[in-house]
Design an enzyme around this catalytic site. Sequence first.
Site, PDB file in Angstrom:
ATOM      1  N   GLN A  92       0.989  -1.282   0.087  1.00  0.00           N
ATOM      2  CA  GLN A  92      -0.012   0.065   0.076  1.00  0.00           C
ATOM      3  C   GLN A  92       0.648   1.091  -0.013  1.00  0.00           C
ATOM      4  OE1 GLN A  92      -2.543  -0.430   3.248  1.00  0.00           O
ATOM      5  NE2 GLN A  92      -3.495  -2.431   2.625  1.00  0.00           N
ATOM      6  N   HIS A 156      -1.176   0.151   5.719  1.00  0.00           N
ATOM      7  CA  HIS A 156      -1.640   1.074   6.800  1.00  0.00           C
ATOM      8  C   HIS A 156      -0.931   2.139   6.765  1.00  0.00           C
ATOM      9  CE1 HIS A 156      -4.347  -2.201   8.717  1.00  0.00           C
ATOM     10  NE2 HIS A 156      -4.458  -2.321   7.559  1.00  0.00           N
ATOM     11  N   GLU A 250     -14.876   3.678   9.993  1.00  0.00           N
ATOM     12  CA  GLU A 250     -15.570   4.781  10.936  1.00  0.00           C
ATOM     13  C   GLU A 250     -15.329   5.983  10.082  1.00  0.00           C
ATOM     14  OE1 GLU A 250     -14.309   2.666  15.186  1.00  0.00           O
ATOM     15  OE2 GLU A 250     -13.553   4.613  14.724  1.00  0.00           O
ATOM     16  N   TYR A 260      -9.435   7.268  19.973  1.00  0.00           N
ATOM     17  CA  TYR A 260     -10.491   6.552  19.345  1.00  0.00           C
ATOM     18  C   TYR A 260     -10.755   5.104  19.272  1.00  0.00           C
ATOM     19  CZ  TYR A 260     -11.263  11.590  17.753  1.00  0.00           C
ATOM     20  OH  TYR A 260     -11.864  12.818  17.875  1.00  0.00           O
ATOM     21  N   TYR A 271     -10.420 -10.678  10.009  1.00  0.00           N
ATOM     22  CA  TYR A 271     -10.817 -11.030   8.546  1.00  0.00           C
ATOM     23  C   TYR A 271     -11.188 -12.526   8.596  1.00  0.00           C
ATOM     24  CZ  TYR A 271      -8.895  -6.693   6.979  1.00  0.00           C
ATOM     25  OH  TYR A 271      -8.537  -5.436   6.650  1.00  0.00           O
TER      26      TYR A 271
END
Length: 376
Positions: A92, A156, A250, A260, A271
């Site tokens: 990513q 991430h 979210e 959070y 998963y």
Amino acid sequence: MLKITPLLGFILSMTLTGTACAQQPNIPNSDSNQSYEYQLVTKGIDIPWGMAWLNATDILVTDRKGELRIIRNGELLSEKISGLPALRAEGQGGLLDVVVDPNYAQNQLIYFSYSGLEGEGEGAHTSVMRAKLQDFKLSQQKVIFGGGLNSTKGQHYGSRLTFDNQGYLYISNGDRGNRDVNPQRLDRDAGKIHRINSDGSIPKDNPFIAQKNTHPSIYSYGHRNPQGMAKHPQTGDIWTHEHGPKGGDEINIIQPGANYGWPVISYGVNYSGTSFTDLTEKEGMQQPAWYWVPSIAPSGMTFVTSDIYPDWKGKIIVGSLKFAYLVILELDGNKVVSQETLFPGIGRVRNVKQGADGYLYVATDGAGIFKIVASQ
């Protein structure tokens, strides 16, 4: 060009069940007969992660593989911008978000996030560079956020960038796949929203600046992988969205010093379907303003302020990587009260932004960048 005709009464359960219908039209408000279609602007960018407007005609676009390009009057220019730093374009990672300085017309400064090599150890981490853009060249490059520990994990990075009304730069940083350590520890910069000055220095009123053994740039913590961030046009608050695991994506309104909750509380599961927490709420941890079960894999978000879209003005639009559509969220103050899906089949939405011309632009993986226009 794909034409979208209006259909009233489309129910919310299409999204909540995770069902994407390739022929489902968009839904205008019940008090309007306006319908919209999406129009191809350009192809040629594999994964257009970030978009920023240099002026009314030029869009600066990042390609995650490590290229910075310009679209001018709807045409992708062949010349690539030089002067980018070394980065790790794997998984990513790569060249990620981009924003322009609030005074770009005067100083030509841009800011971009990337999977940088400046941290400690092997691998990469989320980094942010400021540079001056002139004649397809970057100069005066300065790393203003350089991540702590590198990681060989390729996921991430977070990496959205947004300026607030005071000129502070907010940076989203994902947990780098280390959920059990990074998000809740203030001595780790992963899994956080950071706030810095445009030169990389730390605002004196950051919530943890006086606390020992913390990263002073941390503004909020307990985040998984925020890949959407935008400033509310009226309140100036910073809103984000982030990927959950399997379920539990979210939307959050970022408050200084707030936790959070990830991974202590979550509306998602592993998963594999197994549980990693029994808690969806806990004292001292923020509840999301909205969440999705199952996950839509959100990426990119924008508040609609343009008169071009009277049906959508004052709402939030979010992209879905998983279902290849847009989600439009209706607000009542700071509360999200409902959602609808738009343009199923448009492609894996990587980003959605309202441009300098007032139009909405949707960047998709491989399919191209589109503009939303009124149907003829």
